[in-house]
Each structure stands twice: as structure tokens, then as C-alpha cells.
Design a protein around this motif. Structure first.
Motif, PDB file in Angstrom:
ATOM      1  N   ASN A   7       6.293  59.103  50.684  1.00 33.48           N
ATOM      2  CA  ASN A   7       6.732  57.984  49.842  1.00 33.48           C
ATOM      3  C   ASN A   7       6.807  58.368  48.364  1.00 33.48           C
ATOM      4  O   ASN A   7       7.672  57.864  47.646  1.00 33.48           O
ATOM      5  N   GLU A   8       5.923  59.257  47.936  1.00 34.00           N
ATOM      6  CA  GLU A   8       6.002  59.712  46.541  1.00 34.00           C
ATOM      7  C   GLU A   8       7.286  60.500  46.287  1.00 34.00           C
ATOM      8  O   GLU A   8       7.938  60.324  45.261  1.00 34.00           O
ATOM      9  N   TYR A   9       7.620  61.339  47.251  1.00 36.55           N
ATOM     10  CA  TYR A   9       8.880  62.084  47.107  1.00 36.55           C
ATOM     11  C   TYR A   9      10.078  61.145  47.152  1.00 36.55           C
ATOM     12  O   TYR A   9      11.045  61.303  46.405  1.00 36.55           O
ATOM     13  N   LEU A  10      10.007  60.165  48.061  1.00 39.45           N
ATOM     14  CA  LEU A  10      11.123  59.213  48.153  1.00 39.45           C
ATOM     15  C   LEU A  10      11.315  58.489  46.814  1.00 39.45           C
ATOM     16  O   LEU A  10      12.442  58.364  46.318  1.00 39.45           O
ATOM     17  N   ASP A  11      10.223  58.042  46.208  1.00 37.17           N
ATOM     18  CA  ASP A  11      10.314  57.378  44.896  1.00 37.17           C
ATOM     19  C   ASP A  11      10.900  58.324  43.843  1.00 37.17           C
ATOM     20  O   ASP A  11      11.765  57.938  43.054  1.00 37.17           O
ATOM     21  N   GLN A  12      10.393  59.539  43.846  1.00 37.40           N
ATOM     22  CA  GLN A  12      10.863  60.523  42.859  1.00 37.40           C
ATOM     23  C   GLN A  12      12.353  60.785  43.011  1.00 37.40           C
ATOM     24  O   GLN A  12      13.108  60.820  42.024  1.00 37.40           O
ATOM     25  N   TRP A  13      12.814  60.914  44.248  1.00 34.96           N
ATOM     26  CA  TRP A  13      14.233  61.225  44.470  1.00 34.96           C
ATOM     27  C   TRP A  13      15.120  60.002  44.176  1.00 34.96           C
ATOM     28  O   TRP A  13      16.269  60.158  43.779  1.00 34.96           O
ATOM     29  N   LEU A  63      13.957  50.820  44.112  1.00 34.93           N
ATOM     30  CA  LEU A  63      12.728  51.231  43.426  1.00 34.93           C
ATOM     31  C   LEU A  63      11.830  50.032  43.163  1.00 34.93           C
ATOM     32  O   LEU A  63      10.611  50.091  43.367  1.00 34.93           O
ATOM     33  N   GLU A  64      12.442  48.932  42.710  1.00 35.74           N
ATOM     34  CA  GLU A  64      11.641  47.735  42.406  1.00 35.74           C
ATOM     35  C   GLU A  64      11.003  47.167  43.668  1.00 35.74           C
ATOM     36  O   GLU A  64       9.837  46.781  43.668  1.00 35.74           O
ATOM     37  N   ARG A  65      11.755  47.131  44.740  1.00 32.61           N
ATOM     38  CA  ARG A  65      11.220  46.621  46.007  1.00 32.61           C
ATOM     39  C   ARG A  65      10.049  47.486  46.489  1.00 32.61           C
ATOM     40  O   ARG A  65       9.102  46.993  47.088  1.00 32.61           O
ATOM     41  N   ARG A  66      10.145  48.782  46.190  1.00 33.84           N
ATOM     42  CA  ARG A  66       9.098  49.704  46.599  1.00 33.84           C
ATOM     43  C   ARG A  66       7.928  49.714  45.613  1.00 33.84           C
ATOM     44  O   ARG A  66       6.978  50.483  45.775  1.00 33.84           O
ATOM     45  N   GLY A  67       8.043  48.896  44.568  1.00 33.55           N
ATOM     46  CA  GLY A  67       6.953  48.823  43.593  1.00 33.55           C
ATOM     47  C   GLY A  67       6.952  49.979  42.625  1.00 33.55           C
ATOM     48  O   GLY A  67       5.941  50.261  41.977  1.00 33.55           O
ATOM     49  N   ALA A 120      14.793  61.233  53.922  1.00 33.40           N
ATOM     50  CA  ALA A 120      13.460  60.866  53.425  1.00 33.40           C
ATOM     51  C   ALA A 120      13.156  59.400  53.708  1.00 33.40           C
ATOM     52  O   ALA A 120      12.035  59.056  54.131  1.00 33.40           O
ATOM     53  N   ALA A 121      14.148  58.522  53.496  1.00 34.61           N
ATOM     54  CA  ALA A 121      13.947  57.087  53.729  1.00 34.61           C
ATOM     55  C   ALA A 121      13.666  56.823  55.199  1.00 34.61           C
ATOM     56  O   ALA A 121      12.820  55.993  55.561  1.00 34.61           O
ATOM     57  N   GLU A 122      14.365  57.551  56.054  1.00 39.10           N
ATOM     58  CA  GLU A 122      14.154  57.394  57.491  1.00 39.10           C
ATOM     59  C   GLU A 122      12.733  57.830  57.879  1.00 39.10           C
ATOM     60  O   GLU A 122      12.037  57.129  58.607  1.00 39.10           O
ATOM     61  N   LEU A 123      12.318  58.971  57.354  1.00 39.27           N
ATOM     62  CA  LEU A 123      10.980  59.482  57.670  1.00 39.27           C
ATOM     63  C   LEU A 123       9.895  58.556  57.114  1.00 39.27           C
ATOM     64  O   LEU A 123       8.834  58.388  57.724  1.00 39.27           O
ATOM     65  N   ALA A 124      10.163  57.948  55.975  1.00 37.83           N
ATOM     66  CA  ALA A 124       9.198  57.023  55.366  1.00 37.83           C
ATOM     67  C   ALA A 124       9.192  55.673  56.081  1.00 37.83           C
ATOM     68  O   ALA A 124       8.323  54.837  55.815  1.00 37.83           O
TER      69      ALA A 124
END
Ligand code: MG
Ligand code: FE
Length: 171
Positions: A7-13, A63-67, A120-124
Motif C-alpha cells: 500500500n505504501e508503494y501504491l500511494d507513492q506511485w 489518493l484522498e480515498r486512500r487517506g 499494484a492496485a490489484e495486489l493491494a
């Protein structure tokens, strides 16, 4: 598997993608503003500017939805743009073609970014983000396809105009 890391990588990307779209908007706006004699290309670039603005907003919403939030850092996109400046060719006689080449290349940079984001989104397990990045990916692919299809035509127009009217072919 550490879900936190994913999830950190997903946010970063997603933040990288947001910066990439801002960079895209800047590039496309300057490109469209310089095109004078290629109305079809200009209209397509302008359409993709509107799409690009919407893409940036959709990524921001993810990003906002993910906090999370967007990043002020635009390093990755800025580096890429610096690399592309050699291709942008604003002082070149064939700048319209150099601009089209740069756009085609940038669309593929975007495509690769969204392919990675989709995985990444799928894996998360973030189905909403997956849906958003897949939709954006299709828009980038459509823009790349349009450029691929129209590059020969723009090239012919440029060459014919160069042969008959000289420097007005430039843009
Ligand atoms: Mg884009
Ligand atoms: Fe794009």
C-alpha cells in the motif's frame, strides 16, 4: 506478504502519477499553443489536455480515498521532461514533428506507469483504484494510437508545406 509495504508503494506511485499528469498538462499546453497550421493535431492535443486534467483529478481522488495526499515533489516527471527537452525542438524547423514524437514517447511513459499501478492496485485489493487506473490507461493508449496513426499524415503535411511555403511548415 506485507500489505503495508504494498500500500505504501501504491500511494507513492499514485503520487508519481499525479505529478506526471501535471507535467503532461504543462507540456501539452505549451505544445498546443505553438501549433498553428495543423488543426487536426492541435484539436487532438487540446482534447487530450482536457483528458489529462481529468486524469489528474481522478488520481487525486484515489489518493484522498486512500487517506493519502498528492506530493509536492515532481522529481520523476521533471527529470523525464528534462530528458525530453532535447526532443521538444522548439527552435527546430520541424518542431511540429519533434513535438509529436515527444508526445508519442510521453504517452508510452504514462502507459507503463498505469500498467504498474494496475498491478499494484490489484495486489493491494483496491478495486476502485484498479478501475480508475485501467480507465486512464485506455485513454493514454488511445492517444498513443492516434499519434501512431497520424504521424505519417502530419509528416506529409509538413514536407509538402516546407516544399511550397517554407517556414510556415514549422508549426
Ligand atoms: Mg495522462
Ligand atoms: Fe496522456
Amino acid at each position: 506478504m506485507d500489505n503495508k509495504v504494498i500500500n505504501e508503494y501504491l500511494d507513492q506511485w499514485l503520487r508519481d502519477a499525479h505529478a506526471m499528469e501535471e507535467q503532461a498538462e504543462t507540456m501539452l499546453t505549451s505544445q498546443a499553443g505553438r501549433i498553428e497550421n495543423y488543426p487536426e493535431l492541435k484539436a487532438k492535443v487540446e482534447q487530450h489536455i482536457r483528458e489529462t486534467q481529468s486524469q489528474g483529478q481522478r488520481i487525486r481522488t484515489c489518493l484522498e480515498r486512500r487517506g493519502s495526499s498528492t506530493s509536492g515533489a515532481k522529481d520523476m516527471a521533471a527529470k523525464f521532461t528534462a530528458m525530453m527537452q532535447g526532443l521538444s525542438g522548439t527552435v527546430m524547423a520541424d518542431e511540429v514533428l519533434k513535438g509529436a514524437m515527444a508526445s508519442y514517447t510521453f504517452e508510452h511513459f504514462e502507459i507503463s506507469a498505469y500498467r504498474e499501478l494496475a498491478a499494484a492496485a490489484e495486489l493491494a485489493g483496491d478495486a476502485e483504484t484498479k478501475q480508475v487506473v485501467d480507465a486512464i490507461l485506455r485513454e493514454e493508449q488511445a492517444m498513443a494510437d492516434w499519434l501512431y496513426e497520424h504521424l505519417p499524415q502530419v509528416t506529409r503535411q509538413f514536407l509538402e508545406r516546407s516544399a511550397t511555403e517554407g517556414s510556415s511548415a514549422k508549426r
